[in-house]
Design a protein around this motif. Structure first.
Motif, PDB file in Angstrom:
ATOM      1  N   PHE B  29       0.937  -1.194   0.087  1.00  0.00           N
ATOM      2  CA  PHE B  29      -0.076  -0.207   0.028  1.00  0.00           C
ATOM      3  C   PHE B  29       0.932   0.938  -0.120  1.00  0.00           C
ATOM      4  O   PHE B  29       1.722   1.391   0.911  1.00  0.00           O
ATOM      5  CB  PHE B  29      -1.068   0.003   1.346  1.00  0.00           C
ATOM      6  N   HIS B  30       0.645   1.844  -0.858  1.00  0.00           N
ATOM      7  CA  HIS B  30       1.647   3.046  -1.127  1.00  0.00           C
ATOM      8  C   HIS B  30       0.891   4.355  -1.429  1.00  0.00           C
ATOM      9  O   HIS B  30      -0.172   4.325  -2.030  1.00  0.00           O
ATOM     10  CB  HIS B  30       2.632   3.175  -2.400  1.00  0.00           C
ATOM     11  N   LEU B 178     -12.785   1.348   1.216  1.00  0.00           N
ATOM     12  CA  LEU B 178     -12.894   0.489   0.337  1.00  0.00           C
ATOM     13  C   LEU B 178     -11.564   0.195  -0.137  1.00  0.00           C
ATOM     14  O   LEU B 178     -11.227  -1.228  -0.517  1.00  0.00           O
ATOM     15  CB  LEU B 178     -13.702   0.971  -1.062  1.00  0.00           C
ATOM     16  N   LEU B 179     -10.620   0.971  -0.542  1.00  0.00           N
ATOM     17  CA  LEU B 179      -9.394   0.601  -0.733  1.00  0.00           C
ATOM     18  C   LEU B 179      -8.473   0.045   0.095  1.00  0.00           C
ATOM     19  O   LEU B 179      -7.882  -1.137  -0.167  1.00  0.00           O
ATOM     20  CB  LEU B 179      -8.519   1.984  -1.173  1.00  0.00           C
ATOM     21  N   ILE B 180      -8.671   0.206   1.467  1.00  0.00           N
ATOM     22  CA  ILE B 180      -7.889  -0.759   2.382  1.00  0.00           C
ATOM     23  C   ILE B 180      -8.582  -2.009   2.402  1.00  0.00           C
ATOM     24  O   ILE B 180      -7.905  -3.165   2.564  1.00  0.00           O
ATOM     25  CB  ILE B 180      -8.001   0.112   4.063  1.00  0.00           C
ATOM     26  N   GLU B 181      -9.901  -2.309   2.217  1.00  0.00           N
ATOM     27  CA  GLU B 181     -10.521  -3.507   2.082  1.00  0.00           C
ATOM     28  C   GLU B 181      -9.771  -4.399   0.985  1.00  0.00           C
ATOM     29  O   GLU B 181      -9.481  -5.429   0.900  1.00  0.00           O
ATOM     30  CB  GLU B 181     -12.100  -3.320   2.020  1.00  0.00           C
ATOM     31  N   LEU B 182      -9.946  -3.561  -0.387  1.00  0.00           N
ATOM     32  CA  LEU B 182      -9.280  -4.282  -1.241  1.00  0.00           C
ATOM     33  C   LEU B 182      -7.749  -4.803  -1.114  1.00  0.00           C
ATOM     34  O   LEU B 182      -7.387  -5.643  -1.475  1.00  0.00           O
ATOM     35  CB  LEU B 182      -9.203  -3.305  -2.655  1.00  0.00           C
ATOM     36  N   THR B 188      -2.536  -4.498  -4.626  1.00  0.00           N
ATOM     37  CA  THR B 188      -1.461  -3.488  -4.679  1.00  0.00           C
ATOM     38  C   THR B 188      -2.194  -2.216  -4.929  1.00  0.00           C
ATOM     39  O   THR B 188      -3.135  -2.141  -5.750  1.00  0.00           O
ATOM     40  CB  THR B 188      -0.410  -3.831  -5.432  1.00  0.00           C
ATOM     41  N   ILE B 189      -2.008  -1.452  -4.012  1.00  0.00           N
ATOM     42  CA  ILE B 189      -2.684   0.177  -3.995  1.00  0.00           C
ATOM     43  C   ILE B 189      -1.634   1.251  -4.104  1.00  0.00           C
ATOM     44  O   ILE B 189      -0.528   0.896  -3.318  1.00  0.00           O
ATOM     45  CB  ILE B 189      -3.553   0.261  -2.854  1.00  0.00           C
ATOM     46  N   MET B 190      -1.664   1.989  -5.076  1.00  0.00           N
ATOM     47  CA  MET B 190      -0.811   3.149  -5.021  1.00  0.00           C
ATOM     48  C   MET B 190      -1.837   4.552  -5.354  1.00  0.00           C
ATOM     49  O   MET B 190      -2.622   4.631  -6.049  1.00  0.00           O
ATOM     50  CB  MET B 190       0.202   3.260  -6.218  1.00  0.00           C
ATOM     51  N   ILE B 191      -1.878   5.321  -4.242  1.00  0.00           N
ATOM     52  CA  ILE B 191      -2.627   6.698  -4.056  1.00  0.00           C
ATOM     53  C   ILE B 191      -1.841   7.898  -4.414  1.00  0.00           C
ATOM     54  O   ILE B 191      -0.779   8.129  -3.377  1.00  0.00           O
ATOM     55  CB  ILE B 191      -3.688   6.506  -3.082  1.00  0.00           C
ATOM     56  N   SER B 201      -4.844   8.971   8.759  1.00  0.00           N
ATOM     57  CA  SER B 201      -5.941   7.983   9.139  1.00  0.00           C
ATOM     58  C   SER B 201      -5.782   6.559   8.441  1.00  0.00           C
ATOM     59  O   SER B 201      -6.211   5.711   9.132  1.00  0.00           O
ATOM     60  CB  SER B 201      -7.426   8.405   8.811  1.00  0.00           C
ATOM     61  N   THR B 202      -5.194   6.659   7.334  1.00  0.00           N
ATOM     62  CA  THR B 202      -5.027   5.243   6.745  1.00  0.00           C
ATOM     63  C   THR B 202      -3.957   4.574   7.318  1.00  0.00           C
ATOM     64  O   THR B 202      -4.063   3.277   7.508  1.00  0.00           O
ATOM     65  CB  THR B 202      -4.778   5.350   4.917  1.00  0.00           C
TER      66      THR B 202
END
Lengths: 301, 225
Positions: B29-30, B178-182, B188-191, B201-202
Motif C-alpha cells: 500500500f503506497h 474500500l481501498l483498504i479492504e481491497l 496492490t494499491i498506490m494513491i 488515518s489510513t
C-alpha cells in the motif's frame, strides 16, 4: 472459411453491448448513407454502360464479320457477264456460304435513304452489288481479290473490315471507360468513407481514450467503428443500386433507330451484376474504415 | 508487479522525473505525495504503461514496457485499475454501464456480473444514480464511479490519482475504507494525494508507505507522516 463466416456474422449481428460504446452520430451517418447510395447508383450506370458496349462490340464484330459485299462497276453491257463470272468465282471460293446478286428493288431500297424512293435505278449506271455471306471460319480476302482481279476486272471486294474496326474499337474503348469509371467510383467511395471515419474517430477521441484506459484492445475499438460504416455503406449502396436499376428499367428499350444509346441496360443474367454492387461497397467501407481506425489508434497512447 | 529501474521521463525540455526506482510488491500500500506539478500523474502513467520512460526500464508484470505491443498494454490494463484525477466516461452511456465498461471491453458476460455491479454501486453510494448519464453527476459522484470502474475487474493493482479530491470527508473515509479492504484482499494499491489527513488515518489501519517526489526524484518519506 468458417472463421471468416463467423467474423462476418459477428460483424452483422445487431447492436451488441460493444456497439453502444461509440455514441450514435445522426448527421454523418446519413451523409455516409447518402454518399454510398449515390456511388452505387452511378456504379450501376457505369456497369450498364460497360456491359452494353461490350455487347455492342461483340455484336458489331460478329455481324459485320459474317458478311461482305462485292461491287461490280462496268459498262452496262458487260455488267451481266461480269456478275455471272464473279458469282462463279465466289461459288468456288472456300469459306463463302452464299453469294447473291442484289435485285434492282433491293438496290433501290439501299439507296432510298440517300436519293429518295423515286430513283430510277435502271436508268443510272449503278454498280451491281453481290452480297456474300461467309461461313464461320471466313474466307481469304486477299486471295479472293487476286482471283477477281484476273477474272472480273470491274469488281471491288469490301469485307467491311475497313469501317468495322473503328466501330468495334470505339465500343471497346467505351467499355474500358465504363470499367475505369467503376474503379474510380469505388475509389471515391473509399475516400469518402475514410474521411467520414476519420471525422468520427476524431470526434470520439474521448471515447477511445476511455476505452484504452479500461483495457480495450484496438480490435475492439476499431470494430465498433468498422461495423457501423460497413452497415451504412451496405444499406446505402443497396438503396442506390435499386434506384439505379429502376432508372435503367425506365430507359426506352433498344431500337434500331436509336443505335447503341437506347441499348444501355442489362439483358438476362446481366441483371445479376448490380447485385454485386452493395457487397463490394460494404467491402470497400470495411477496408477503408479499418485502415483509418488502425492508423488513428496507432498514434494514440 | 510494477518495477521501475532508474526511470526518467521528459516531455521534451528538461526531465520531469529522473532516476526513479521502485518495486511494487503484491499486497503493498503506497501513498504518493509531492507538490502539484511535481510529476505525480506522470509517475502513475509510467506505472500503467500510458507513457514509456525516456530512460531506464519499466516492467509491468515482468515485461518491459518497451517490448509490449498495444494489445499487450491493453491486456495489462485489465489487471491495473486506474482512477484519474479528471475522470472521463462515455457520456452517452448511463453510469451503471460505464462502471461495467471494463467487463464489456474484455468480453465478459455483464449479465453474470449484475449482482457484483449492484453491490459495488451500493458500496460507493451510487445505487440511486445508476441510470444517470455521467454529465449529470457531481464531481464526487464521478470520482466514486471512476473508482468503481477501476475495481470492477478485480485488478491486481489499483492506481488512484487524487481519488478523494472532490469528495467530502465522510465519503473520502468511505473510499479509503474500500481501498483498504481491497488491499487486505491482496491488491496492490498506490494513491497519489496531497491530503495528509487521509494518509494519517489510513496509516493507522494498514501498513502504508509514503513516497514523495522531491526535485524530480522519488524518495521514501520518513516516519514523521
Amino acid at each position: 472459411m468458417k472463421a471468416l463466416r463467423d467474423r462476418f456474422n459477428t460483424l452483422m449481428s445487431g447492436e451488441g453491448p460493444a456497439d453502444r460504446v461509440v455514441p450514435p452520430t445522426g448527421f454523418t451517418a446519413s451523409l455516409t448513407l447518402f454518399a454510398s447510395a449515390v456511388m452505387a447508383f452511378l456504379a450501376v450506370f457505369a456497369l450498364a454502360l460497360s456491359l452494353a458496349t461490350g455487347r455492342l462490340a461483340h455484336d458489331w464484330g460478329a455481324e459485320l464479320a459474317r458478311s461482305a459485299t462485292l461491287r461490280i462497276s462496268a459498262p452496262e453491257d458487260q455488267i451481266e457477264a461480269q456478275t455471272q463470272a464473279a458469282l462463279r468465282v465466289l461459288e468456288t471460293t472456300e469459306g463463302v456460304a452464299t453469294a447473291r446478286a442484289l435485285g434492282s428493288d433491293e438496290q433501290r431500297a439501299l439507296l432510298a435513304p440517300w436519293f429518295g424512293p423515286d430513283l430510277p435505278v435502271d436508268e443510272l449506271p449503278i454498280p451491281q452489288l453481290i452480297e456474300i455471306v461467309e461461313e464461320p471460319q471466313g474466307f481469304d480476302a486477299a486471295g479472293l481479290r487476286l482471283r477477281l482481279q484476273a477474272e472480273v476486272p470491274g469488281a471491288v471486294l469490301d469485307d467491311h473490315s475497313r469501317w468495322r474496326r473503328p466501330l468495334v474499337r470505339a465500343a471497346e474503348r467505351l467499355r474500358a471507360l465504363g470499367w475505369l469509371s467503376i474503379l474510380l467510383i469505388g475509389g471515391a467511395m473509399g475516400a469518402v468513407i475514410t474521411l467520414a471515419a476519420n471525422a468520427a474517430l476524431a470526434a470520439n477521441a474521448q471515447v477511445i481514450t476511455v476505452l484504452r484506459l479500461v483495457g480495450a484492445r484496438d480490435v475492439f475499438i476499431a470494430r465498433a467503428f468498422v461495423r457501423r460504416f460497413t452497415i451504412r455503406a451496405l444499406v446505402g449502396a443497396g438503396i442506390g443500386m435499386i434506384a439505379g436499376c429502376l432508372a435503367i428499367l425506365a430507359l426506352p428499350a433498344a431500337q434500331d433507330e436509336g443505335g447503341f444509346l437506347t441499348g444501355l441496360g442489362f439483358q438476362g443474367l446481366q441483371w445479376l451484376w448490380p447485385l454485386v454492387v452493395p457487397p463490394v461497397a460494404a467491402a470497400v467501407a470495411f477496408w477503408a474504415t479499418r485502415s483509418a481506425a488502425n492508423r488513428t489508434l496507432k498514434d494514440l497512447a | 508487479m510494477i518495477e521501475l529501474e532508474n526511470v526518467a521521463y521528459s516531455y521534451g525540455g528538461g526531465e520531469l522525473l529522473s532516476e526513479v526506482s521502485l518495486k511494487l510488491s503484491p499486497g503493498s500500500f503506497h501513498f504518493l505525495t509531492g507538490p502539484s506539478g511535481s510529476g505525480k500523474t506522470t509517475f502513475l502513467r509510467l506505472c500503467y504503461g500510458a507513457l514509456t520512460p525516456t530512460a531506464g526500464h519499466a516492467q509491468l508484470f515482468g515485461r518491459d514496457v518497451r517490448d509490449m505491443t498495444r494489445d499487450d498494454v491493453a491486456m495489462t490494463r485489465r489487471r491495473i485499475g486506474v482512477v484519474h484525477q479528471d475522470c472521463q466516461f462515455l457520456d452517452h452511456l448511463p453510469l451503471a454501464e460505464n462502471v461495467a465498461l471494463p467487463l464489456i471491453v474484455s468480453g465478459r458476460d455483464t449479465l453474470q456480473e449484475q449482482t457484483n455491479l449492484k453491490d459495488l454501486l451500493g458500496w460507493c453510494g451510487l445505487s440511486h444514480r445508476a441510470k444517470a448519464l455521467p454529465p449529470e453527476l457531481s464531481g464526487g459522484e464521478r470520482q466514486r464511479a471512476a473508482l468503481a470502474r477501476a475495481v470492477i475487474m478485480s485488478p491486481d493493482v489499483i492506481l488512484a490519482d487524487e481519488p478523494t479530491g472532490n469528495v467530502d470527508y465522510e465519503m473520502s473515509q468511505r473510499l479509503m475504507t474500500l481501498l483498504i479492504e481491497l488491499n487486505r484482499m491482496g491488491k496492490t494499491i498506490m494513491i497519489a494525494t496531497h491530503d495528509l489527513g487521509i494518509i494519517r488515518s489510513t496509516k493507522s489501519q494498514v501498513q502504508a508507505r509514503v513516497l514523495r517526489i522531491v526535485n524530480r526524484r522519488l524518495q521514501l518519506a520518513g516516519a514523521d507522516l
